[in-house]
Design a protein around this motif. Structure first.
Motif, PDB file in Angstrom:
ATOM      1  N   MET A   1      12.917   5.880   0.329  1.00  0.00           N
ATOM      2  CA  MET A   1      11.505   5.486   0.389  1.00  0.00           C
ATOM      3  C   MET A   1      11.343   4.163   1.129  1.00  0.00           C
ATOM      4  SD  MET A   1      10.042   6.384  -3.423  1.00  0.00           S
ATOM      5  CE  MET A   1       9.684   8.066  -3.917  1.00  0.00           C
ATOM      6  N   ILE A   2      12.219   3.208   0.813  1.00  0.00           N
ATOM      7  CA  ILE A   2      12.151   1.898   1.464  1.00  0.00           C
ATOM      8  C   ILE A   2      12.426   2.030   2.958  1.00  0.00           C
ATOM      9  CG2 ILE A   2      13.203  -0.392   1.604  1.00  0.00           C
ATOM     10  CD1 ILE A   2      11.440   0.030  -0.841  1.00  0.00           C
ATOM     11  N   ALA A   3      13.434   2.840   3.308  1.00  0.00           N
ATOM     12  CA  ALA A   3      13.804   3.018   4.719  1.00  0.00           C
ATOM     13  C   ALA A   3      12.678   3.669   5.515  1.00  0.00           C
ATOM     14  CB  ALA A   3      15.074   3.855   4.818  1.00  0.00           C
ATOM     15  N   SER A   4      11.903   4.542   4.869  1.00  0.00           N
ATOM     16  CA  SER A   4      10.817   5.236   5.566  1.00  0.00           C
ATOM     17  C   SER A   4       9.522   4.426   5.573  1.00  0.00           C
ATOM     18  CB  SER A   4      10.563   6.597   4.911  1.00  0.00           C
ATOM     19  OG  SER A   4      10.175   6.442   3.553  1.00  0.00           O
ATOM     20  N   GLY A   5       9.564   3.233   4.942  1.00  0.00           N
ATOM     21  CA  GLY A   5       8.400   2.363   4.966  1.00  0.00           C
ATOM     22  C   GLY A   5       7.320   2.714   3.964  1.00  0.00           C
ATOM     23  N   GLN A   6       7.649   3.490   2.966  1.00  0.00           N
ATOM     24  CA  GLN A   6       6.647   3.872   1.972  1.00  0.00           C
ATOM     25  C   GLN A   6       6.329   2.687   1.057  1.00  0.00           C
ATOM     26  OE1 GLN A   6       7.216   7.649  -0.103  1.00  0.00           O
ATOM     27  NE2 GLN A   6       8.765   8.241   1.412  1.00  0.00           N
ATOM     28  N   THR A   7       5.097   2.657   0.593  1.00  0.00           N
ATOM     29  CA  THR A   7       4.655   1.643  -0.370  1.00  0.00           C
ATOM     30  C   THR A   7       3.721   2.297  -1.389  1.00  0.00           C
ATOM     31  OG1 THR A   7       2.781   1.034   1.058  1.00  0.00           O
ATOM     32  CG2 THR A   7       4.809  -0.260   1.286  1.00  0.00           C
ATOM     33  N   GLY A   8       3.422   1.555  -2.436  1.00  0.00           N
ATOM     34  CA  GLY A   8       2.457   2.065  -3.407  1.00  0.00           C
ATOM     35  C   GLY A   8       3.055   2.339  -4.768  1.00  0.00           C
ATOM     36  N   GLU A   9       2.271   2.998  -5.602  1.00  0.00           N
ATOM     37  CA  GLU A   9       2.634   3.254  -6.993  1.00  0.00           C
ATOM     38  C   GLU A   9       3.899   4.080  -7.121  1.00  0.00           C
ATOM     39  OE1 GLU A   9       1.979   2.776 -11.091  1.00  0.00           O
ATOM     40  OE2 GLU A   9       0.892   1.894  -9.404  1.00  0.00           O
ATOM     41  N   GLN A  10       4.039   5.105  -6.273  1.00  0.00           N
ATOM     42  CA  GLN A  10       5.199   5.986  -6.366  1.00  0.00           C
ATOM     43  C   GLN A  10       6.498   5.239  -6.080  1.00  0.00           C
ATOM     44  OE1 GLN A  10       4.928   9.439  -3.875  1.00  0.00           O
ATOM     45  NE2 GLN A  10       6.714  10.436  -4.773  1.00  0.00           N
TER      46      GLN A  10
END
Length: 363
Positions: free
Chosen positions: A112-121
């Motif tokens: 998730m971090i590598a793909s740049g995701q952010t937020g509650e999940q």
């Protein structure tokens, strides 16, 4: 005080909070025995197998469309981890299963971090990863309500706090405190306060103390009953069982279950004291139950709206989940300040009401 108690116990409805609190406290116990441990273990295998099958289907799809080789390699590695997890679950090797679950959680979080995701999940995955890693590294048994049928007493109450909205607790208290303090008016005996041998402030103080103690006992008795039942079936549990939370900055906070429960109980007792003084004050002004309850509820909701981005004393579980020992002491002091201020208003109102009244005193 004896006369107040006799009048209080003459109405059976006054003891309804004991039953309500008992029903609330038994909800997790009933939920836990809705399915057996065997079915829970079987469900974990089914879930792991379903996830493994989905990953295999994703690899087949990517291979047919000549997808990203890096992504295919990552999925293949994840399938291997799930295969290890399946083997551990089928063999009943809890330590190996926990270690594998920890590896899966960390892999998912890093992805998730590598793909740049952010937020509650992402925050939830971060919390899960940290929790599983801690339990795996310290070789502690992970006790989760969804996967464990018999929760030890400490874990049971933690589950209860996270399951039952805290609003239910102070709403029950508010409802019955408003009823207690306005019973005299509904009994068409509103003048008794001003025509008794005792000073009104003394008499109302005694009644407030009686109602507060009765409310605390109404909560303590069901707690004792449920504690005995759960302890017999599942044991007491580990006082230092670690709990993990995310604070306002998404940083991970760890607390022991015993500390969390102790702060929860202390805060609830003080909040009930505040509600007692609060309801006593409003009952002097409005006298009728419906008006007193409606006004008190509106004032609390208004207070919540005003404190939305600050400390909200009516959402104690959320506060104590991440506050430090110093912050908890600040919360206690703030509750104490509110209680003192409400008590001051209470005495001023009584003094104003006694002006021009015929108060009979004995010396």
């Amino acid at each position: 005080m004896k006369w107040e108690w006799q009048k209080f116990q003459s109405k059976k409805l006054n003891f309804l909070p004991i039953l309500l609190f008992l029903l609330l406290l038994l909800i997790p116990w009933l939920l836990q025995f809705s399915s057996s441990q065997e079915s829970r273990d079987a469900q974990k295998i089914i879930d792991a197998q379903a996830t493994k099958t989905d990953l295999e289907s994703e690899i087949d799809r990517l291979a047919k469309h000549k997808g990203n080789p890096t992504r295919i390699a990552a999925l293949t590695k994840e399938i291997e981890i799930y295969q290890v997890l399946l083997s551990a679950l089928k063999e009943g090797d809890d330590k190996k299963a926990l270690q594998t679950q920890s590896n899966i959680a960390q892999e998912n979080y890093q992805e998730m971090i590598a793909s740049g995701q952010t937020g509650e999940q992402v925050n939830e995955q971060k919390l899960l990863s940290a929790k599983l890693k801690y339990f795996s590294d310290h070789q502690l048994a992970l006790i989760e309500p969804l996967t464990t049928q018999k929760l030890p007493l400490i874990n049971y109450f933690v589950f209860f706090i996270q399951l039952i909205p805290y609003t239910a607790f102070w709403l029950i208290a508010l409802l019955f405190l408003c009823k207690y303090f306005t019973d005299e008016q509904t009994d068409t005996a509103g003048v008794w306060v001003w025509l008794t041998p005792q000073r009104p402030v003394v008499l109302l103080f005694k009644k407030a103390l009686l109602y507060y103690v009765s409310l605390c006992i109404s909560l303590a008795c069901p707690l004792l009953v449920v504690s005995v039942i759960v302890s017999i079936f599942s044991g007491v549990g580990m006082r230092g069982y670690p709990l993990f939370f995310l604070d306002e900055t998404s940083e991970i906070v760890m607390k022991s279950a015993f500390s969390y429960l102790a702060e929860y109980i202390i805060s609830t007792i003080l909040l009930y004291l505040l509600l007692t003084v609060f309801c006593a004050t409003l009952s002097i002004i409005f006298e009728k139950f419906t008006i007193t309850f409606a006004v008190s509820l509106c004032l609390i909701i208004l207070g919540q709206l005003l404190l939305k981005d600050k400390i909200n004393i009516f959402n104690l579980p959320e506060i104590i989940s991440t506050c430090s020992r110093i912050e908890f002491l600040k919360l206690i002091r703030m509750l104490g300040l509110f209680i003192v201020c409400s008590t001051g208003v209470f005495f001023v109102l009584i003094k104003e009401r006694t002006k021009g009244k015929c108060v009979i005193r004995t010396h």
